[in-house]
Design a protein around this motif. Structure first.
Motif, mmCIF file in Angstrom:
data_model
loop_
_atom_site.group_PDB
_atom_site.id
_atom_site.type_symbol
_atom_site.label_atom_id
_atom_site.label_comp_id
_atom_site.label_asym_id
_atom_site.label_seq_id
_atom_site.Cartn_x
_atom_site.Cartn_y
_atom_site.Cartn_z
ATOM 1 N N SER A 8 1.015 -1.392 0.180
ATOM 2 C CA SER A 8 0.111 -0.145 -0.004
ATOM 3 C C SER A 8 0.986 1.097 -0.360
ATOM 4 C CB SER A 8 -0.997 0.222 1.268
ATOM 5 O OG SER A 8 -1.570 -0.962 1.187
ATOM 6 N N SER A 9 2.169 1.182 -1.424
ATOM 7 C CA SER A 9 2.731 2.753 -1.120
ATOM 8 C C SER A 9 2.712 2.541 -2.324
ATOM 9 C CB SER A 9 4.191 1.744 -0.351
ATOM 10 O OG SER A 9 4.527 1.365 -0.930
ATOM 11 N N PHE A 10 3.059 4.038 -2.526
ATOM 12 C CA PHE A 10 3.420 4.649 -3.398
ATOM 13 C C PHE A 10 4.200 6.346 -3.724
ATOM 14 C CE2 PHE A 10 1.898 5.846 -7.806
ATOM 15 C CZ PHE A 10 2.367 7.199 -8.210
ATOM 16 N N HIS A 11 5.688 5.323 -3.305
ATOM 17 C CA HIS A 11 6.754 6.851 -2.859
ATOM 18 C C HIS A 11 7.866 7.171 -4.024
ATOM 19 C CE1 HIS A 11 6.096 4.770 1.428
ATOM 20 N NE2 HIS A 11 7.286 3.425 0.984
ATOM 21 N N LEU A 12 7.537 8.613 -3.711
ATOM 22 C CA LEU A 12 7.576 9.321 -4.683
ATOM 23 C C LEU A 12 9.046 9.903 -4.884
ATOM 24 C CD1 LEU A 12 7.446 11.714 -7.175
ATOM 25 C CD2 LEU A 12 7.453 13.761 -5.135
ATOM 26 N N GLN A 13 10.091 9.680 -5.739
ATOM 27 C CA GLN A 13 11.639 9.903 -5.994
ATOM 28 C C GLN A 13 12.032 10.059 -7.171
ATOM 29 O OE1 GLN A 13 12.143 5.030 -5.405
ATOM 30 N NE2 GLN A 13 13.804 5.583 -4.271
ATOM 31 N N LYS A 14 13.442 10.849 -6.576
ATOM 32 C CA LYS A 14 13.785 11.571 -8.095
ATOM 33 C C LYS A 14 15.614 11.658 -7.616
ATOM 34 C CE LYS A 14 14.513 16.347 -10.315
ATOM 35 N NZ LYS A 14 13.778 17.356 -10.678
ATOM 36 N N SER A 15 16.654 11.613 -8.993
ATOM 37 C CA SER A 15 17.906 10.969 -8.464
ATOM 38 C C SER A 15 18.315 12.154 -8.067
ATOM 39 C CB SER A 15 18.410 9.949 -9.892
ATOM 40 O OG SER A 15 18.053 10.841 -10.678
ATOM 41 N N SER A 16 18.310 13.232 -8.367
ATOM 42 C CA SER A 16 19.017 14.567 -8.338
ATOM 43 C C SER A 16 18.224 15.772 -8.113
ATOM 44 C CB SER A 16 20.194 14.652 -9.548
ATOM 45 O OG SER A 16 20.586 15.715 -9.472
ATOM 46 N N VAL A 17 17.635 16.451 -7.047
ATOM 47 C CA VAL A 17 17.247 17.345 -6.602
ATOM 48 C C VAL A 17 17.530 18.751 -7.485
ATOM 49 C CG1 VAL A 17 15.689 16.080 -5.037
ATOM 50 C CG2 VAL A 17 17.503 17.683 -4.282
ATOM 51 N N GLN A 18 16.887 19.485 -7.898
ATOM 52 C CA GLN A 18 17.122 20.744 -8.147
ATOM 53 C C GLN A 18 16.364 22.155 -7.035
ATOM 54 O OE1 GLN A 18 19.536 21.425 -10.204
ATOM 55 N NE2 GLN A 18 19.539 18.936 -9.928
ATOM 56 N N LEU A 19 17.351 22.767 -7.133
ATOM 57 C CA LEU A 19 16.511 24.422 -5.779
ATOM 58 C C LEU A 19 14.998 24.495 -6.537
ATOM 59 C CD1 LEU A 19 19.406 26.848 -6.142
ATOM 60 C CD2 LEU A 19 18.900 25.566 -4.472
ATOM 61 N N SER A 20 14.706 24.365 -7.840
ATOM 62 C CA SER A 20 13.148 24.756 -8.647
ATOM 63 C C SER A 20 12.576 23.237 -7.724
ATOM 64 C CB SER A 20 13.029 25.003 -10.025
ATOM 65 O OG SER A 20 13.992 23.176 -10.350
ATOM 66 N N ASP A 21 12.621 22.560 -7.045
ATOM 67 C CA ASP A 21 12.374 21.528 -6.541
ATOM 68 C C ASP A 21 11.383 21.672 -5.170
ATOM 69 O OD1 ASP A 21 13.961 18.850 -7.882
ATOM 70 O OD2 ASP A 21 12.348 19.630 -9.098
ATOM 71 N N SER A 22 11.883 22.635 -4.514
ATOM 72 C CA SER A 22 11.146 22.915 -2.829
ATOM 73 C C SER A 22 9.928 23.362 -3.395
ATOM 74 C CB SER A 22 12.495 24.389 -2.828
ATOM 75 O OG SER A 22 13.362 24.102 -2.403
ATOM 76 N N ALA A 23 9.643 23.172 -3.234
ATOM 77 C CA ALA A 23 8.052 22.960 -2.815
ATOM 78 C C ALA A 23 7.420 21.962 -1.870
ATOM 79 C CB ALA A 23 7.180 22.362 -4.527
ATOM 80 N N LEU A 24 6.113 22.280 -1.884
ATOM 81 C CA LEU A 24 5.552 21.860 -1.039
ATOM 82 C C LEU A 24 4.094 19.850 -2.092
ATOM 83 C CD1 LEU A 24 3.199 20.358 2.197
ATOM 84 C CD2 LEU A 24 1.206 22.491 0.626
ATOM 85 N N TYR A 25 4.490 18.811 -1.410
ATOM 86 C CA TYR A 25 3.992 17.423 -1.978
ATOM 87 C C TYR A 25 3.564 16.820 -1.526
ATOM 88 C CZ TYR A 25 7.806 18.800 -5.220
ATOM 89 O OH TYR A 25 8.962 18.912 -5.700
ATOM 90 N N PHE A 26 1.879 16.899 -1.971
ATOM 91 C CA PHE A 26 1.082 16.248 -1.802
ATOM 92 C C PHE A 26 0.924 14.626 -2.201
ATOM 93 C CE2 PHE A 26 -0.843 18.660 1.386
ATOM 94 C CZ PHE A 26 -1.141 20.191 0.788
ATOM 95 N N CYS A 27 0.690 14.068 -1.275
ATOM 96 C CA CYS A 27 -0.040 12.815 -2.203
ATOM 97 C C CYS A 27 -1.476 12.396 -2.296
ATOM 98 C CB CYS A 27 0.647 10.870 -1.071
ATOM 99 S SG CYS A 27 0.464 9.406 -2.244
ATOM 100 N N ALA A 28 -1.941 11.388 -3.023
ATOM 101 C CA ALA A 28 -4.030 11.653 -2.877
ATOM 102 C C ALA A 28 -4.414 10.564 -3.553
ATOM 103 C CB ALA A 28 -4.276 12.551 -3.493
ATOM 104 N N LEU A 29 -5.322 9.926 -3.031
ATOM 105 C CA LEU A 29 -5.423 8.676 -3.597
ATOM 106 C C LEU A 29 -7.086 8.705 -3.988
ATOM 107 C CD1 LEU A 29 -5.873 5.485 -1.943
ATOM 108 C CD2 LEU A 29 -8.035 6.665 -1.941
#
Lengths: 115, 113
Positions: free
Chosen positions: B71-92
């Motif tokens: 029951s998982s849906f993890h978000l990944q990125k291999s190399s974060v950038q400054l522009s990735d700074s934000a609020l992230y929501f998981c939803a169903l």
């Protein structure tokens, strides 16, 4: 495409006053949603319409909150006798399809502050 | 009822490092999972979605795999950038509730130089 438009962007009301928030969905979209965003609760579902008909209002506080969609181009969320705990960002969203995996497009929200 | 849990409230990282934001869910129905991203003073926007078990979905350098067994849906990125700074929501969502979304609490990602 201007996206989902919400007005006003900011609203300050005194405790006990009424607040009406407006939403213009993306043209052609059949579903309109209202959510409330707070730091403590995150994003909470309030209500939604499909083809202007109310479908699910399970998230709406039973007293003081009401939502309407008088035509396909706008929806309103009205809060009567506002209280400080109503302070939040209210987000409107719309979508074009009926499938559960259809993308939902959000507006920037109305920040309501009750003083 | 349905629920979504995001365990991290705030994740801070240096630019170029990998990131994983956790998302688990509870539902008795077959779910559709989403990641939305919200930059400061902007509208939440769809980043990823999936309903297919064990299939990786990717967009804009981010990726996630729905694992129904955990029951998982993890978000990944291999190399974060400054522009990735934000609020992230998981939803169903699920078929019987239309596009009504149940959101997690959200994770703030802050990326530094």
């Amino acid at each position: 495409n201007a996206g989902v438009i919400q007005t006003p962007r900011h609203k300050v009301t005194g405790k006990g006053q009424e607040a009406t928030l407006w939403c213009e969905p993306i043209s052609g979209h059949s579903a309109v949603f209202w959510y409330r965003q707070t730091i403590v609760q995150g994003l909470e579902f309030l209500t939604y319409f499909r083809n202007q008909a109310p479908i699910d209002d399970s998230g709406m506080p039973k007293e003081r909150f009401s939502a309407q969609m008088p035509n396909q181009s706008h929806s309103t969320l009205k809060i009567q006798s506002t209280q400080p705990q109503d302070s939040a960002v209210y987000l409107c969203a719309s979508s074009s399809g009926q499938g559960a995996n259809t993308e939902v497009f959000f507006g920037k929200g109305t920040r309501l502050t009750v003083v | 009822g349905d629920s979504v849990t995001q365990t991290e409230g705030l994740v801070t990282l240096t630019k170029g490092l990998p990131v994983m934001l956790n998302c688990t869910y509870q539902t008795t129905y077959s779910p559709f999972l989403f990641w939305y991203v919200q930059h400061l003073n902007e509208a939440p926007k769809l980043l990823l979605k999936s309903s297919t078990d064990n299939k990786r979905t990717e967009h804009q350098g981010f990726y996630a795999t729905l694992h129904k067994s955990s029951s998982s849906f993890h978000l990944q990125k291999s190399s974060v950038q400054l522009s990735d700074s934000a609020l992230y929501f998981c939803a169903l969502s699920r078929a019987s509730s239309g596009q009504k979304l149940v959101f997690g609490q959200g994770t703030i990602l802050k990326v530094y130089l």
